[in-house]
Design an enzyme around this catalytic site. Structure first.
Site, PDB file in Angstrom:
ATOM      1  CB  SER A  85     -43.045 -44.452 -27.955  1.00 14.04           C
ATOM      2  OG  SER A  85     -41.805 -43.811 -28.130  1.00 14.04           O
ATOM      3  N   GLY A  86     -42.506 -42.457 -25.244  1.00 16.67           N
ATOM      4  CA  GLY A  86     -42.056 -41.113 -24.885  1.00 16.67           C
ATOM      5  C   GLY A  86     -41.248 -40.473 -26.001  1.00 16.67           C
ATOM      6  CG  LEU A  87     -37.842 -41.549 -29.495  1.00 18.61           C
ATOM      7  CD1 LEU A  87     -36.967 -40.317 -29.335  1.00 18.61           C
ATOM      8  CD2 LEU A  87     -36.987 -42.747 -29.890  1.00 18.61           C
ATOM      9  CG  ASP A 104     -37.488 -39.453 -24.961  1.00 10.60           C
ATOM     10  OD1 ASP A 104     -38.153 -38.983 -24.030  1.00 10.60           O
ATOM     11  OD2 ASP A 104     -37.185 -40.659 -25.053  1.00 10.60           O
ATOM     12  CG  ASP A 156     -41.705 -44.403 -22.289  1.00 11.90           C
ATOM     13  OD1 ASP A 156     -41.234 -44.448 -21.129  1.00 11.90           O
ATOM     14  OD2 ASP A 156     -41.056 -44.003 -23.275  1.00 11.90           O
ATOM     15  CG  ASP A 174     -40.059 -40.351 -19.941  1.00  7.60           C
ATOM     16  OD1 ASP A 174     -39.984 -41.307 -20.730  1.00  7.60           O
ATOM     17  OD2 ASP A 174     -40.135 -39.177 -20.323  1.00  7.60           O
ATOM     18  CD  GLU A 222     -36.671 -44.077 -18.418  1.00  6.10           C
ATOM     19  OE1 GLU A 222     -37.458 -44.530 -19.277  1.00  6.10           O
ATOM     20  OE2 GLU A 222     -35.717 -43.333 -18.712  1.00  6.10           O
ATOM     21  CE  LYS A 258     -36.389 -40.006 -20.939  1.00  2.00           C
ATOM     22  NZ  LYS A 258     -36.820 -41.047 -21.873  1.00  2.00           N
ATOM     23  CG  ASN A 285     -34.131 -41.904 -26.366  1.00  2.00           C
ATOM     24  OD1 ASN A 285     -33.236 -42.548 -26.927  1.00  2.00           O
ATOM     25  ND2 ASN A 285     -35.382 -42.302 -26.368  1.00  2.00           N
ATOM     26  CB  SER A 286     -32.159 -45.521 -23.601  1.00  2.00           C
ATOM     27  OG  SER A 286     -33.206 -45.508 -22.669  1.00  2.00           O
ATOM     28  NE  ARG A 341     -36.517 -47.703 -20.244  1.00  2.00           N
ATOM     29  CZ  ARG A 341     -36.876 -47.046 -21.352  1.00  2.00           C
ATOM     30  NH1 ARG A 341     -38.142 -47.035 -21.729  1.00  2.00           N
ATOM     31  NH2 ARG A 341     -35.986 -46.407 -22.071  1.00  2.00           N
ATOM     32  CG  HIS A 350     -33.724 -49.908 -23.040  1.00  2.00           C
ATOM     33  ND1 HIS A 350     -33.724 -50.603 -24.228  1.00  2.00           N
ATOM     34  CD2 HIS A 350     -34.017 -48.629 -23.387  1.00  2.00           C
ATOM     35  CE1 HIS A 350     -33.996 -49.788 -25.225  1.00  2.00           C
ATOM     36  NE2 HIS A 350     -34.177 -48.575 -24.745  1.00  2.00           N
TER      37      HIS A 350
END
Ligand code: SPV
Ligand code: MG
Length: 296
Positions: A53-55, A65, A92, A94, A121, A127, A129-130, A165, A196
């Site tokens: 996980s990038g986060l 992130d 992940d 990104d 993504e 970027k 984080n979502s 993604r 997502h």
């Protein structure tokens, strides 16, 4: 003029298990991780795969992130994760860390690190984080398709899974945009799509699944629509479900409680009953196996 080697004898570690699950309709239950220990705990619990996980990896570096760490740092973390488990690692990646060539190099570096799959993504680099409410910007569909094609061409192992993604829902777009993008991404060579959503209900995901028609495997990350169960995901036709950050959030809450207890009570006496033993720590980190190598 050289092109990426495409040697059919070489296979990515764990990728065939992922592909088989996609074909047979088994839901790949996946846990987020950021290091060897968190990945091993996911494997021990019985998860089918690990999400680098990038986060989590950013947070483990004490950073948010928001594309601050670079490819080398993320790959180093993914390699540590991959060495620590036997189950497939899906990374992940990104935005692919920049432009099209960066995405190609991302593919190469993660394949070298033994990833079974990589996920790129469709947001603009750098970027966020979502779940950050500002700065969410999508790359044009054509441009992201080109990025996927370039990354796919760099793929050296036959079975590495390229997950595309879409952050369409995250960026406030509707179902049609998410569907159109995902169809285009599969046309461009993606082996699976990750859709997502930051909705508190599963409505966006369920409506996507109804219209998608199982054209390619779908990956979801139910961080906010927490009531959506694995059974419901299976029924909807989801192929992979990623619990991307719950492990780290559990660790944060537990460590906070523990350190507060120590400071409040002035000793570790009561804490000792609640935490993993030193023997447990030895076992999960492979102490016994390593000592055996030395005949001890
Ligand atoms: C991550 O784990 O870094 C992800 C999933 O990309 S999320 O944080 O939900 O966007
Ligand atoms: Mg991420």
């Amino acid at each position: 003029m050289t092109s990426a080697p495409h040697d059919a004898r070489r296979t990515a570690r764990g990728a065939s298990a992922l592909r088989e699950a996609f074909v047979t309709g088994k839901l790949v239950r996946t846990a987020g991780a950021h290091d060897g220990l968190s990945a091993r705990l996911a494997q021990e619990a019985g998860f089918d795969a690990v999400w680098a996980s990038g986060l989590e990896i950013s947070a483990a570096h004490g950073l948010p992130d928001v594309s601050l760490l670079g490819l080398a740092e993320y790959v180093a973390a993914a390699l540590i994760i991959r060495r620590s488990v036997d189950i497939p690692v899906v990374a992940d990646c990104d935005t692919g860390f920049g432009g099209n060539l960066n995405a190609a190099y991302t593919m190469t570096r993660y394949e070298e690190a033994g990833a079974a799959g990589i996920c790129i993504e469709d947001k603009l680099f750098p970027k966020r984080n979502s779940f950050v409410n500002s700065g969410q910007k999508l790359l044009e569909t054509d441009e992201f398709c080109r990025k996927l094609e370039v990354a796919k061409r760099a793929q050296a192992h036959l079975d590495t899974v390229l997950v595309a993604r879409t952050e369409a829902f995250i960026c406030g777009m509707g179902l049609q945009e998410a569907l159109t993008r995902c169809h285009r991404y599969v046309d461009a060579g993606a082996d699976a799509v990750l859709v997502h959503s930051k909705d508190s209900t599963c409505k966006q995901i369920v409506s996507f699944m109804r219209s998608w028609g199982r054209r390619a495997p779908v990956v979801i990350v139910p961080t906010t629509y927490t009531a959506f169960s694995m059974d419901e995901a299976r029924e909807a036709g989801v192929s992979m479900i990623i619990y991307a950050n719950q492990g780290m959030r559990t660790a944060i809450a537990a460590m906070r409680r523990a350190w507060a207890t120590v400071l409040a009570e002035g000793s570790t006496e009561s804490l000792e009953m609640q935490i993993a033993s030193i023997d447990d720590l030895f076992a999960i980190s492979g102490m016994h196996e390593w000592l055996e190598r030395a005949g001890e």
